[in-house]
Design a protein around this motif. Structure first.
Motif, PDB file in Angstrom:
ATOM      1  N   ALA A  36       3.065   5.421  -1.797  1.00  0.00           N
ATOM      2  CA  ALA A  36       2.282   5.402  -3.232  1.00  0.00           C
ATOM      3  C   ALA A  36       0.851   5.736  -2.838  1.00  0.00           C
ATOM      4  CB  ALA A  36       2.504   4.190  -3.995  1.00  0.00           C
ATOM      5  N   VAL A  37       0.136   5.042  -1.766  1.00  0.00           N
ATOM      6  CA  VAL A  37      -1.194   5.312  -1.574  1.00  0.00           C
ATOM      7  C   VAL A  37      -1.542   6.604  -0.740  1.00  0.00           C
ATOM      8  CG1 VAL A  37      -3.030   4.154  -0.209  1.00  0.00           C
ATOM      9  CG2 VAL A  37      -1.464   2.818  -1.510  1.00  0.00           C
ATOM     10  N   VAL A  38      -0.651   6.909   0.426  1.00  0.00           N
ATOM     11  CA  VAL A  38      -1.108   7.958   1.151  1.00  0.00           C
ATOM     12  C   VAL A  38      -1.554   9.279   0.618  1.00  0.00           C
ATOM     13  CG1 VAL A  38      -0.280   9.486   2.873  1.00  0.00           C
ATOM     14  CG2 VAL A  38       0.084   7.264   3.137  1.00  0.00           C
ATOM     15  N   PRO A  39      -0.706   9.819  -0.462  1.00  0.00           N
ATOM     16  CA  PRO A  39      -1.146  11.028  -1.182  1.00  0.00           C
ATOM     17  C   PRO A  39      -2.410  10.829  -1.679  1.00  0.00           C
ATOM     18  CG  PRO A  39       1.189  10.334  -1.724  1.00  0.00           C
ATOM     19  CD  PRO A  39       0.462   9.491  -0.960  1.00  0.00           C
ATOM     20  N   ARG A  40      -2.988   9.945  -2.170  1.00  0.00           N
ATOM     21  CA  ARG A  40      -4.147   9.942  -2.699  1.00  0.00           C
ATOM     22  C   ARG A  40      -5.332   9.555  -1.771  1.00  0.00           C
ATOM     23  NH1 ARG A  40      -5.618   7.742  -7.720  1.00  0.00           N
ATOM     24  NH2 ARG A  40      -7.754   8.135  -7.079  1.00  0.00           N
ATOM     25  N   LEU A  41      -5.101   9.224  -0.685  1.00  0.00           N
ATOM     26  CA  LEU A  41      -5.874   9.217   0.429  1.00  0.00           C
ATOM     27  C   LEU A  41      -6.108  10.721   1.093  1.00  0.00           C
ATOM     28  CD1 LEU A  41      -4.774   6.092   2.386  1.00  0.00           C
ATOM     29  CD2 LEU A  41      -6.694   6.255   0.760  1.00  0.00           C
ATOM     30  N   THR A  42      -5.284  11.313   1.005  1.00  0.00           N
ATOM     31  CA  THR A  42      -5.406  12.914   1.566  1.00  0.00           C
ATOM     32  C   THR A  42      -5.866  13.780   0.623  1.00  0.00           C
ATOM     33  OG1 THR A  42      -3.124  13.382   0.729  1.00  0.00           O
ATOM     34  CG2 THR A  42      -3.540  12.409   3.235  1.00  0.00           C
ATOM     35  N   GLN A  43      -6.018  13.308  -0.807  1.00  0.00           N
ATOM     36  CA  GLN A  43      -6.471  14.315  -1.810  1.00  0.00           C
ATOM     37  C   GLN A  43      -7.929  14.448  -1.597  1.00  0.00           C
ATOM     38  OE1 GLN A  43      -4.628  13.144  -5.360  1.00  0.00           O
ATOM     39  NE2 GLN A  43      -2.475  13.822  -4.552  1.00  0.00           N
ATOM     40  N   SER A  44      -8.702  13.252  -1.418  1.00  0.00           N
ATOM     41  CA  SER A  44     -10.201  13.154  -1.258  1.00  0.00           C
ATOM     42  C   SER A  44     -10.815  12.486  -0.217  1.00  0.00           C
ATOM     43  CB  SER A  44     -10.529  12.213  -2.718  1.00  0.00           C
ATOM     44  OG  SER A  44     -11.868  12.076  -2.563  1.00  0.00           O
ATOM     45  N   ALA A  45     -11.952  13.110  -0.075  1.00  0.00           N
ATOM     46  CA  ALA A  45     -12.687  12.520   1.055  1.00  0.00           C
ATOM     47  C   ALA A  45     -13.137  11.054   0.969  1.00  0.00           C
ATOM     48  CB  ALA A  45     -13.953  13.394   1.393  1.00  0.00           C
ATOM     49  N   ASN A  46     -13.222  10.590  -0.301  1.00  0.00           N
ATOM     50  CA  ASN A  46     -13.755   9.175  -0.662  1.00  0.00           C
ATOM     51  C   ASN A  46     -12.350   8.471  -0.909  1.00  0.00           C
ATOM     52  OD1 ASN A  46     -16.391   9.977  -0.218  1.00  0.00           O
ATOM     53  ND2 ASN A  46     -16.516  10.814  -2.366  1.00  0.00           N
ATOM     54  N   SER A  47     -12.095   7.330  -0.240  1.00  0.00           N
ATOM     55  CA  SER A  47     -10.776   6.558  -0.688  1.00  0.00           C
ATOM     56  C   SER A  47     -10.975   5.922  -2.075  1.00  0.00           C
ATOM     57  CB  SER A  47     -10.773   5.477   0.417  1.00  0.00           C
ATOM     58  OG  SER A  47     -10.627   6.122   1.744  1.00  0.00           O
ATOM     59  N   PRO A  48      -9.754   6.196  -2.782  1.00  0.00           N
ATOM     60  CA  PRO A  48     -10.212   5.280  -4.015  1.00  0.00           C
ATOM     61  C   PRO A  48     -10.030   3.691  -3.944  1.00  0.00           C
ATOM     62  CG  PRO A  48      -7.847   5.955  -3.844  1.00  0.00           C
ATOM     63  CD  PRO A  48      -8.548   6.546  -2.530  1.00  0.00           C
ATOM     64  N   ASP A  49     -10.865   3.032  -4.977  1.00  0.00           N
ATOM     65  CA  ASP A  49     -10.314   2.005  -5.154  1.00  0.00           C
ATOM     66  C   ASP A  49      -9.102   1.496  -5.549  1.00  0.00           C
ATOM     67  OD1 ASP A  49     -13.140   1.320  -4.399  1.00  0.00           O
ATOM     68  OD2 ASP A  49     -13.605  -0.183  -5.928  1.00  0.00           O
ATOM     69  N   ILE A  50      -8.174   0.515  -4.955  1.00  0.00           N
ATOM     70  CA  ILE A  50      -7.083   0.218  -5.184  1.00  0.00           C
ATOM     71  C   ILE A  50      -6.775  -1.214  -5.841  1.00  0.00           C
ATOM     72  CG2 ILE A  50      -4.675  -0.251  -4.268  1.00  0.00           C
ATOM     73  CD1 ILE A  50      -5.327   1.711  -2.130  1.00  0.00           C
ATOM     74  N   HIS A  51      -6.223  -1.220  -7.235  1.00  0.00           N
ATOM     75  CA  HIS A  51      -6.208  -2.618  -7.917  1.00  0.00           C
ATOM     76  C   HIS A  51      -4.496  -2.679  -7.820  1.00  0.00           C
ATOM     77  CE1 HIS A  51     -10.226  -2.663  -9.656  1.00  0.00           C
ATOM     78  NE2 HIS A  51     -10.217  -1.294  -9.238  1.00  0.00           N
TER      79      HIS A  51
END
Length: 253
Positions: free
Chosen positions: A191-206
């Motif tokens: 669930a997390v990896v796609p978001r990590l590859t979409q942006s240079a900045n890692s999103p905060d995860i809640h």
């Protein structure tokens, strides 16, 4: 070298008295003038060398040495939102989550929560958990003490998460995860990896995890309606504190 939390402005060469908690710790360790220690403020990635200059009955004076730009924090900022487990399990959860590098902890009261807190009792518990997090940072080498938020209900927290997502730019929107046994839930990392590859900045995860017995069906439905993504740790049913830590390990280690 012993490490101590010192939440005051530090700069090389300064002479200062340690806060009461750190001073007691120095005295328990029977350190003497000239002994070296390490100080950290709890809100930065660095730390300072220091040396003991005076030992009194109730105070300890130190001289601050060099700043050390030491980085031991995880690349991901993960915020644990957890239905509080009862007894000492919450203390244990705060300690271990801090060791893993959690950015903050939001204690929740949910429908199935055994632990119920409000008013002064809740404030005292939050202060206690902060001290547990400080001790864990001193031990593990962390330089940022996780924020322990005031106790809230799930109904109070969900709108605040929705507002954070709406206020953030698309590239930096926080990612909400819900630990769930529902069919179709993805593995945490998937669930997390796609978001990590979409942006240079890692999103905060809640990351929302329930108490003993989990969230009620109505609460889980409300979390999904608020935009949280269901994730799973596998087919086994883990204890509340084990599940939260397993999820943090999957994200941070």
């Amino acid at each position: 070298m012993p490490r101590f939390y010192c939440p005051t402005p530090l700069h090389p060469g300064a002479l200062l008295e340690l806060p009461a908690g750190a001073a007691r710790h120095v005295q328990v360790l029977r350190l003497q003038p000239g002994d070296g220690i390490t100080l950290f403020t709890g809100d930065s990635s660095g730390e300072y060398s220091a040396s003991v200059t005076q030992m009194g009955r109730s105070h300890v004076q130190v001289q601050v040495g060099d700043y050390l730009a030491t980085q031991r924090e995880p690349a991901l900022r993960v915020h644990l939102v957890v239905g509080m487990p009862a007894n000492e399990r919450m203390d244990w959860l705060v300690e271990k989550a801090t060791e893993l590098g959690v950015a903050s902890i939001q204690p929740l009261m949910t429908e199935r929560s055994v632990l119920r807190l409000s008013g002064e009792r809740a404030d005292k518990k939050v202060a206690h958990w902060h001290s547990v997090a400080v001790a864990a940072c001193e031990q593990c080498g962390g330089n940022r003490v996780p924020v322990i938020h005031p106790v809230a209900t799930l109904a109070q927290w969900l709108p605040s998460h929705t507002e954070r997502v709406a206020a953030a730019p698309a590239a930096g929107q926080p990612l909400g995860l819900l630990l769930s046994l529902a069919a179709g839930a993805r593995a945490v990392r998937e669930a997390v990896v796609p978001r990590l590859t979409q942006s240079a900045n890692s999103p905060d995860i809640h990351f929302l995890s329930g108490p003993e017995g989990g969230l009620s069906p109505a609460e889980e439905a409300a979390a999904l309606q608020a935009g949280l993504n269901p994730v799973t740790l596998g087919p086994r049913v883990l204890r509340a504190e084990t599940a939260a830590l397993a999820a943090l390990s999957a994200l941070l280690v």
